[in-house]
Motif scaffolding. Structure first.
Motif, short mmCIF file in Angstrom:
data_model
loop_
_atom_site.label_atom_id
_atom_site.label_comp_id
_atom_site.label_asym_id
_atom_site.label_seq_id
_atom_site.Cartn_x
_atom_site.Cartn_y
_atom_site.Cartn_z
N SER A 34 47.19 -5.52 -16.69
CA SER A 34 46.99 -4.35 -16.61
C SER A 34 48.31 -3.61 -16.62
O SER A 34 48.69 -2.55 -17.52
CB SER A 34 46.22 -3.47 -15.54
N TRP A 51 49.31 4.87 -12.55
CA TRP A 51 48.23 3.94 -13.23
C TRP A 51 47.44 3.52 -12.08
O TRP A 51 46.23 3.92 -12.31
CB TRP A 51 48.66 3.09 -14.11
N GLU A 52 47.77 3.07 -11.22
CA GLU A 52 46.96 2.59 -10.09
C GLU A 52 46.24 3.58 -9.32
O GLU A 52 45.06 3.56 -9.10
CB GLU A 52 47.58 1.87 -9.02
N THR A 55 43.44 4.97 -11.73
CA THR A 55 42.49 4.17 -12.11
C THR A 55 41.52 4.02 -10.50
O THR A 55 40.26 3.95 -10.73
CB THR A 55 43.11 2.44 -12.09
N TYR A 59 37.93 4.77 -11.65
CA TYR A 59 36.94 3.70 -11.54
C TYR A 59 36.05 3.88 -10.49
O TYR A 59 34.75 3.56 -10.45
CB TYR A 59 37.70 2.32 -11.24
N CYS A 73 37.26 5.12 -19.28
CA CYS A 73 38.47 4.55 -19.72
C CYS A 73 39.06 5.63 -20.59
O CYS A 73 40.43 5.71 -20.38
CB CYS A 73 38.17 3.30 -20.59
N ARG A 76 40.45 8.30 -18.14
CA ARG A 76 41.61 7.96 -17.24
C ARG A 76 42.70 7.88 -18.11
O ARG A 76 43.93 8.50 -17.27
CB ARG A 76 41.24 6.50 -16.57
N GLU A 97 43.91 4.65 -25.70
CA GLU A 97 43.33 3.80 -24.68
C GLU A 97 42.85 2.38 -25.39
O GLU A 97 42.79 1.24 -24.96
CB GLU A 97 41.84 4.41 -23.83
#
Ligand SMILES: [Mg+2]
Length: 248
Positions: A34, A51-52, A55, A59, A73, A76, A97
């Motif tokens: 990723s 990003w983490e 996510t 998620y 997706c 995000r 994406e």
């Protein structure tokens, strides 16, 4: 480091017949793929912590059935760019994406400790299963891409069974598919609540794979690498062969 398992756990491990494993961040090095994808998309991975965070949020919405996986997706990615003040529409977010997803899939791979651990478990006569929170086609493609398509006796994928970890029903579904009682099955995963405690609440032996050195949890047996799993399992399982030198 292997923390001392609770006495009841050690006592019951002699009955162990199968081991279930989580996929993402347990067997598969998701962060590496990723992060590499982000670098390809942006030319840098300095925004990785953002990003983490995004996510984790999105998620979770997918797992809770608030967003379909493909929509999640795109949303995000849209939220990620919005975090830096760039507002893009859904079409542009979908385009970015697609690029990111393609780059990530090129980088899909296993952690170095995954294959030796799986080989040992299989050679020990234990049956193997996957329990994973993900859409069906996506996760099956991923498992095949890293060469694990023929490794497992059972694949339990939330997108197929309609419930997700830590719901006890997904763990019991795996046990039923294996034809075993929960006390005969261990589940190993990188998420303390979703994997280890979720499995324990369903009556399995929940084992936490704490790869990142998070603060210890006293209530579940913990390993920091899959290299430590065989040693934990043989501690009270005389029928299982000694740990081979190559994964010591
Ligand atoms: Mg995971």
């Amino acid at each position: 480091m292997t923390s001392a398992p609770p006495s009841s756990f050690t006592h019951e491990l002699g009955q162990l017949k199968a081991v279930c494993l989580d996929v993402d961040d347990t067997l598969m090095d998701g962060p590496r793929a990723s992060r590499r994808a982000l670098r390809e998309l942006l030319g840098t991975d300095r925004a990785w912590p953002v990003w983490e965070r995004v996510t984790d949020d999105y998620y979770g919405r997918y797992v809770n059935n608030e967003l379909r996986f493909d929509v999640m997706c795109v949303e995000r990615t849209k939220a990620f760019f919005a975090a830096f003040g760039e507002q893009i529409d859904y079409t542009e977010a979908a385009r970015r994406e697609d690029l990111r997803m393609a780059a990530m899939q090129r980088g899909w791979g296993l952690f170095d400790d995954a294959r030796p651990c799986l080989d040992w478990l299989r050679d020990s006569g234990l049956r193997l299963a996957v329990i994973t929170n993900a859409p069906s086609a996506y996760q099956r493609k991923k498992i095949a891409a890293v060469g694990l398509a023929d490794v497992f006796d059972v694949l339990v994928i939330s997108g197929e069974v309609g419930v997700a970890k830590p719901d006890p029903r997904i763990f019991r579904t795996a046990c039923d598919a294996l034809g075993l009682s929960p006390g005969e099955v261990a589940h190993v995963g990188d998420r303390l609540d979703t994997d280890a405690r979720g499995a324990a609440s369903a009556g399995l032996h929940g084992i936490w794979l704490n790869r990142d050195g998070a603060p210890a949890a006293a209530d579940v047996p913990t390993i920091t690498s899959l290299h430590e799993l065989p040693e934990m399992l043989v501690a009270d399982l005389p029928a299982i062969p000694a740990v081979p030198e190559l994964i010591r």
